[in-house]
Scaffold this motif. Structure first.
Motif, short mmCIF file in Angstrom:
data_model
loop_
_atom_site.label_atom_id
_atom_site.label_comp_id
_atom_site.label_asym_id
_atom_site.label_seq_id
_atom_site.Cartn_x
_atom_site.Cartn_y
_atom_site.Cartn_z
N PHE A 193 -36.04 -115.03 -12.34
CA PHE A 193 -36.65 -114.77 -13.63
C PHE A 193 -35.49 -114.51 -14.59
O PHE A 193 -34.78 -115.44 -14.95
CB PHE A 193 -37.68 -113.65 -13.51
CG PHE A 193 -38.82 -114.05 -12.62
CD1 PHE A 193 -39.81 -114.89 -13.11
CD2 PHE A 193 -38.89 -113.64 -11.29
CE1 PHE A 193 -40.85 -115.33 -12.29
CE2 PHE A 193 -39.93 -114.07 -10.47
CZ PHE A 193 -40.91 -114.91 -10.97
N TYR A 194 -35.24 -113.29 -15.03
CA TYR A 194 -33.92 -113.04 -15.60
C TYR A 194 -32.92 -113.20 -14.45
O TYR A 194 -33.23 -112.89 -13.30
CB TYR A 194 -33.85 -111.64 -16.21
CG TYR A 194 -34.46 -111.60 -17.61
CD1 TYR A 194 -33.66 -111.78 -18.74
CD2 TYR A 194 -35.82 -111.40 -17.78
CE1 TYR A 194 -34.21 -111.75 -20.01
CE2 TYR A 194 -36.38 -111.39 -19.06
CZ TYR A 194 -35.57 -111.56 -20.16
OH TYR A 194 -36.12 -111.55 -21.42
N PRO A 195 -31.72 -113.70 -14.74
CA PRO A 195 -30.81 -114.03 -13.64
C PRO A 195 -30.31 -112.81 -12.88
O PRO A 195 -30.26 -111.70 -13.41
CB PRO A 195 -29.65 -114.75 -14.35
CG PRO A 195 -29.72 -114.30 -15.77
CD PRO A 195 -31.17 -114.06 -16.06
N TYR A 196 -29.93 -113.04 -11.64
CA TYR A 196 -29.31 -112.00 -10.84
C TYR A 196 -28.07 -111.47 -11.57
O TYR A 196 -27.33 -112.24 -12.19
CB TYR A 196 -28.91 -112.54 -9.47
CG TYR A 196 -30.05 -112.60 -8.48
CD1 TYR A 196 -30.20 -111.64 -7.50
CD2 TYR A 196 -30.97 -113.65 -8.52
CE1 TYR A 196 -31.24 -111.69 -6.58
CE2 TYR A 196 -32.02 -113.72 -7.61
CZ TYR A 196 -32.14 -112.74 -6.64
OH TYR A 196 -33.18 -112.80 -5.74
N PRO A 197 -27.84 -110.15 -11.51
CA PRO A 197 -26.73 -109.58 -12.28
C PRO A 197 -25.37 -110.07 -11.80
O PRO A 197 -25.15 -110.26 -10.60
CB PRO A 197 -26.89 -108.07 -12.05
CG PRO A 197 -27.73 -107.92 -10.83
CD PRO A 197 -28.61 -109.12 -10.78
N VAL A 251 -45.92 -116.51 -6.07
CA VAL A 251 -44.54 -116.17 -6.41
C VAL A 251 -43.83 -115.68 -5.15
O VAL A 251 -44.42 -114.97 -4.33
CB VAL A 251 -44.50 -115.08 -7.50
CG1 VAL A 251 -43.06 -114.68 -7.80
CG2 VAL A 251 -45.20 -115.54 -8.77
N SER A 252 -42.56 -116.07 -5.04
CA SER A 252 -41.75 -115.64 -3.90
C SER A 252 -40.54 -114.85 -4.40
O SER A 252 -39.47 -115.41 -4.63
CB SER A 252 -41.28 -116.86 -3.10
OG SER A 252 -40.39 -116.46 -2.08
N PRO A 253 -40.69 -113.53 -4.58
CA PRO A 253 -39.60 -112.75 -5.15
C PRO A 253 -38.59 -112.28 -4.12
O PRO A 253 -38.85 -112.32 -2.91
CB PRO A 253 -40.35 -111.54 -5.73
CG PRO A 253 -41.47 -111.32 -4.75
CD PRO A 253 -41.89 -112.72 -4.32
N PHE A 254 -37.44 -111.83 -4.60
CA PHE A 254 -36.53 -111.06 -3.77
C PHE A 254 -37.32 -109.91 -3.15
O PHE A 254 -38.23 -109.37 -3.76
CB PHE A 254 -35.38 -110.54 -4.64
CG PHE A 254 -34.39 -109.67 -3.91
CD1 PHE A 254 -33.46 -110.23 -3.05
CD2 PHE A 254 -34.39 -108.29 -4.09
CE1 PHE A 254 -32.55 -109.42 -2.38
CE2 PHE A 254 -33.47 -107.49 -3.43
CZ PHE A 254 -32.55 -108.06 -2.56
N GLY A 255 -36.98 -109.54 -1.92
CA GLY A 255 -37.86 -108.68 -1.12
C GLY A 255 -37.95 -107.23 -1.49
O GLY A 255 -38.83 -106.52 -0.99
N TYR A 288 -37.47 -105.19 -10.17
CA TYR A 288 -38.00 -104.54 -11.36
C TYR A 288 -36.89 -104.28 -12.37
O TYR A 288 -37.05 -104.53 -13.57
CB TYR A 288 -38.66 -103.23 -10.95
CG TYR A 288 -39.26 -102.41 -12.07
CD1 TYR A 288 -40.60 -102.52 -12.40
CD2 TYR A 288 -38.48 -101.50 -12.80
CE1 TYR A 288 -41.17 -101.76 -13.41
CE2 TYR A 288 -39.03 -100.73 -13.82
CZ TYR A 288 -40.37 -100.87 -14.12
OH TYR A 288 -40.91 -100.12 -15.13
N ASP A 289 -35.75 -103.81 -11.90
CA ASP A 289 -34.67 -103.40 -12.78
C ASP A 289 -33.72 -104.54 -13.12
O ASP A 289 -33.27 -104.66 -14.27
CB ASP A 289 -33.87 -102.26 -12.11
CG ASP A 289 -34.76 -101.08 -11.76
OD1 ASP A 289 -34.94 -100.20 -12.62
OD2 ASP A 289 -35.28 -101.07 -10.62
N ASP A 290 -33.37 -105.37 -12.14
CA ASP A 290 -32.31 -106.35 -12.32
C ASP A 290 -32.81 -107.72 -12.76
O ASP A 290 -32.13 -108.42 -13.52
CB ASP A 290 -31.51 -106.49 -11.02
CG ASP A 290 -30.80 -105.20 -10.65
OD1 ASP A 290 -30.12 -104.64 -11.53
OD2 ASP A 290 -30.94 -104.75 -9.50
N LEU A 291 -33.98 -108.13 -12.27
CA LEU A 291 -34.54 -109.42 -12.63
C LEU A 291 -35.68 -109.28 -13.64
O LEU A 291 -36.25 -110.28 -14.07
CB LEU A 291 -35.03 -110.17 -11.39
CG LEU A 291 -34.03 -110.27 -10.23
CD1 LEU A 291 -34.60 -111.09 -9.09
CD2 LEU A 291 -32.71 -110.87 -10.69
#
Length: 418
Positions: free
Chosen positions: A209-213, A265-269, A290-293
């Motif tokens: 979604f928003y990119p990985y930091p 949707v397949s999110p980071f776990g 929640y915080d990073d993406l």
């Protein structure tokens, strides 16, 4: 040749086990029936990735006939392993694997973005999957434009060339800015074109979604935030709302265009660590969606905005007292609790790609590791199935982990959820 021999041997063993019912004796573990019986209907899926030619096509520039042959082989492999769903990546980098009026043909087909491959891969994938009794979920990456920072490498007709104000450069890549309403509308339109044209069984988003930091870098959306973020407590809340809107609007438009098509949707776990939020999991993961993406995946489940979720639980099943950043044995129960009582179905994303990888810890060299994952998940009725990353590893099955899993858990076919 050695790998093929191991695969042939493992599949022969699978056939024998299916006949004799001796899988438990072979694995040294209790039969599946000792826990929750395998469901008649459950997700048994595989991701078929096209970005950077990861799984298919094997390289750019193959003929249409060669590409089609390789694609059909992946579908046949899924049938062989008694899977029932293929999640086919059809928009890997703001491009298309079907004739789209919105975006250019993918470079991963011909080697040159915008050049037609001489056939319609998505149309063929849907038709051939359905002939084989497989579901075909169309997988889209919403915001990634390119895995480099040079706009001029995009075909001249590319929307990002026409609207450079839509683009953010970050971490050596180009992204559409999720904070612009016109971007969100464009992305939805590009995706929904495929839903209108083809009877896909689901629309599927991955974890981007928003990119990985990226350490030391800032995703520059100042102008969009100044223009649209005034009603929010901070930038993070505004960004999450942007992604929430994408999810809600996409879900509503899918149901309007093709009511029988689902949205997953397949999110980071890891949603959030418990140290950050008491509702989070007992993990210390370096990334929190929640915080990073800026993806509130827990809310999407609880609110029933999506039909299914496939958290990528790509970690070992460790003892509960094993202090590791993330633990399959911790996250399966956590996600089961999140899904309990919701309208959203829970499937688990499994890291088949780690099985036999010499760079991975010793436990991943054990062909039985993934089979144990399914046994653990069977204790949680909210878990309605599993999806494997990815198709190349299902086909090669380097150490026989997939064959072992099929022998232990997939002796009978199962219908895909609808």
């Amino acid at each position: 040749m050695g790998r093929l021999s191991r695969r042939t041997f493992a599949m022969a063993a699978l056939s024998t086990l299916a006949t004799t019912g001796s899988a438990a004796a072979d694995t040294g573990r209790a039969p599946v029936a000792a826990g929750r019986p395998r469901a008649v209907t459950e997700m048994r899926g595989v991701w078929l990735a096209t970005v950077a030619n990861r799984d298919w096509p094997s390289r750019p520039g193959l003929t249409a006939a060669q590409q089609r042959t390789e694609l059909i082989a992946h579908l046949d492999t899924a049938v062989r392993d008694r899977l029932n769903t293929v999640i086919f990546q059809v928009r890997p980098t703001a491009d298309a694997l079907w004739p789209s009026p919105y975006e250019p043909w993918s470079q991963y087909l011909t080697g040159t973005q915008g050049v037609a491959p001489g056939w319609d891969p998505l149309k063929t994938a849907v038709e051939e999957a359905h002939v084989r009794g497989l579901q075909l979920h169309a997988w889209f990456n919403p915001y990634r434009i390119a895995n480099n920072t040079d706009l001029t490498k995009l075909v001249a007709s590319h929307p990002a060339r026409k609207h450079p104000d839509w683009v953010v450069t970050y971490g050596g890549k180009l992204y559409y800015n999720p904070g612009l309403p016109q971007v969100r509308l464009f992305v939805e339109n590009a995706i929904l074109d495929a839903v209108r044209k083809y009877p896909v069984d689901a629309v599927h988003f991955d974890d981007y979604f928003y990119p990985y930091p990226v350490a030391g870098q800032t995703f520059d959306d100042d102008a969009a935030y100044d223009k649209y973020g005034g009603a929010f407590a901070d930038r993070a809340a505004w960004r999450r709302d942007n992604i929430d809107r994408l999810i809600r609007e996409t879900a509503a438009r899918i149901k309007q265009i093709r009511p029988g098509t689902r949205f997953g949707v397949s999110p980071f776990g890891v949603w959030r660590n418990a140290a950050t939020d008491p509702r989070g999991s007992d993990t210390t993961a370096g990334v929190q969606t929640y915080d990073d993406l800026c993806a509130d995946t827990r809310k999407w489940v609880r609110e029933g905005w999506i039909d299914y979720i496939v958290p990528q639980l790509y970690w070992l099943a460790q003892p509960l007292d094993q202090r590791v950043p993330a633990n399959y044995s911790v996250l399966v129960p956590w996600w089961s609790e999140v899904a309990r009582g919701s309208k959203t179905k829970l499937y688990i994303g499994e890291a088949l790609y780690k099985a036999g990888d010499p760079a991975q810890p010793a436990a991943w060299q054990d062909p039985g590791e993934l089979s144990r994952h399914l046994t653990l998940a069977d204790a949680h009725p909210e878990v309605r199935g599993h999806v494997y990353f990815a198709a190349k590893e299902v086909a090669v099955d380097q150490i026989g982990a997939m064959a072992r899993l099929v022998a232990d858990h997939y002796q009978q076919p199962a219908k895909a959820p609808r």
